[in-house]
Write an enzyme that holds these catalytic residues in place. Structure first.
Site, short mmCIF file in Angstrom:
data_model
loop_
_atom_site.label_atom_id
_atom_site.label_comp_id
_atom_site.label_asym_id
_atom_site.label_seq_id
_atom_site.Cartn_x
_atom_site.Cartn_y
_atom_site.Cartn_z
CB THR A 196 51.14 11.88 64.76
OG1 THR A 196 51.41 12.53 66.58
CG2 THR A 196 50.31 11.02 64.90
N GLY A 200 53.81 14.86 69.65
CA GLY A 200 53.83 15.83 68.55
C GLY A 200 53.30 15.80 66.92
CB CYS A 201 51.86 18.15 64.24
SG CYS A 201 53.31 18.88 64.21
CE1 TYR A 202 56.59 17.99 60.03
CE2 TYR A 202 57.66 19.12 61.92
CZ TYR A 202 57.31 18.90 60.74
OH TYR A 202 58.08 20.22 59.49
#
Ligand SMILES: NC(=O)c1ccc[n+]([C@@H]2O[C@H](COP(=O)([O-])OP(=O)(O)OC[C@H]3O[C@@H](n4cnc5c(N)ncnc54)[C@H](OP(=O)(O)O)[C@@H]3O)[C@@H](O)[C@H]2O)c1
Length: 355
Positions: free
Chosen positions: A164, A160-162
């Site tokens: 990462t 997921g972006c957060y």
């Protein structure tokens, strides 16, 4: 020089799938990808990606095809990217693997073990033998941590972006035993609006978002938190508490996370920066700043995480502020997927990417 490797993308009519397609089209070692269409809200009635994104017109066309496993086999496709919602990826990945494809899935469908999935997503298949088997095959695709396992993976679960940004900021400290686990690590994160996808939502209209700033899923309600906790425990041995509060930032793209880290012992700034320098010495997509803090300008349109640290003054117990920034669509999604693909194919890790 093309390797002859052919890939396919499902979800190119969405934000991260479009970003992925753009990178694949300019990748020096791959054929033009086969673009697959569901034709729901974003791609209704489209036959070419330029019907959805007119800015792509005039380049010879990007035809959209219905998903057919036999057609993909006939076209020699070996690798499938899914830039689709969790539920779609959950259904499609077992079929894709059964048809001999390697898969990079941008969704959260295969990032967690079964029990954690049941708690978050309520997938109907969570107890099935197939889901168990596929879960065991899935490799968490953070190349800075898992390069060896990604190289031979059949299925990469792109992070997921957060998580990462948070993982790249916290793991060097966790692995060094520097975090005081009797106190909470507090993560205040802010994301641009493309993080929520291209499907229409009233909350994300320009009139609602512009010139505003707000938190959401406060109180540890965000579904990225279990993924982050699991990866921190697995990769960093960290089992302390996290407090994670995401915010909606009125920009198109970019994530900035301010992470308040309770330290187990006093360290100065140069020592803290030196820890990141050492851990990431050979990582082309990590920029450790010295005496400075990152901003979104440092990372947007790049497959890069930028990390800066400050020692917190005038507190009784030692504490570090770590700031990490990424582009949610690049290092947080499509760029990281390409980085994983490069590792899977034995190509230079940054081929086709700007870090
Ligand atoms: N946006 C980000 O910053 C980001 C970052 C990291 C991970 N992700 C993950 O990446 C995935 C895609 O996110 P996004 O933000 O790009 O979403 P998006 O802009 O809403 O696009 C979703 C895409 O999936 C397609 N789609 C929807 N339902 C489908 C189904 N049942 N079967 C096949 N295709 C389907 C849509 O196609 P049609 O509407 O044309 O049918 C569209 O192309 C999600 O799982 C998301 O969690 C996103």
């Amino acid at each position: 020089m093309a390797t002859g490797l052919k890939s396919a993308v499902l979800g190119a009519t969405g934000y991260s799938g479009l970003e992925l397609t753009r990178i694949l089209l300019r990748h020096p070692r791959l054929e033009k990808p086969v673009l697959l269409l569901r034709g729901g809200e974003n791609g209704a009635g489209a036959t070419d990606l330029a019907d959805v994104f007119p800015e792509l017109s005039g380049n010879g066309g990007y035809p959209l095809h219905s998903l057919s496993w036999s057609a993909l086999q006939q076209q020699g496709v070996r690798l499938l990217f899914l830039a689709t919602p969790h539920e779609a990826s959950r259904a499609l990945v077992p079929e894709a693997l059964a048809h001999g494809l390697r898969v990079i899935d941008l969704s959260g469908a295969w990032r967690l073990k079964q029990a954690q999935h049941r708690a978050i997503y309520d997938f109907q298949d969570s107890d099935s033998a197939t889901a168990t088997d596929v879960t065991e095959k899935a490799v968490y695709g953070l190349p800075e941590l898992n390069g060896g396992r990604i190289a031979s993976a059949e299925l990469v679960a792109n992070p997921g972006c957060y998580p990462t940004a948070a993982l790249l900021a916290l793991l060097p400290l966790a692995r060094g035993g520097l975090i005081d686990e009797t106190r909470e690590v507090v993560i205040d994160a802010a994301s641009g609006v493309t993080g929520a996808g291209r499907t229409l939502k009233r909350d994300l209209l320009f009139g609602e978002v512009a010139e505003d700033f707000r938190a959401y899923a406060a109180g540890n309600e965000h579904r990225h938190l279990p993924e982050l906790k699991a990866a921190l425990a697995r990769e960093g041995g960290f089992t302390g508490d996290l407090v994670f509060t995401p915010h909606l930032l009125p920009v198109k793209r970019g994530i900035l996370e301010t992470i308040h880290v309770p330290l187990a012992r006093v360290i100065d700034r140069a020592t803290a920066e030196g820890i990141y320098d050492t851990v990431y010495a050979n990582e082309p997509c990590v920029a450790v700043l010295h005496g400075a803090m990152p901003s979104l300008k440092d990372v947007v349109y790049r497959n890069r995480v930028a990390i800066g640290v400050a020692v917190v003054a005038n507190v009784r117990r030692p504490r570090l502020t770590v700031i990490a920034a990424i582009d949610n669509l690049v290092k947080g999604a499509a760029g990281q997927a390409i980085q994983n693909m490069n590792v899977m194919l034995g190509l230079p890790e940054t081929a086709g990417l700007t870090c």
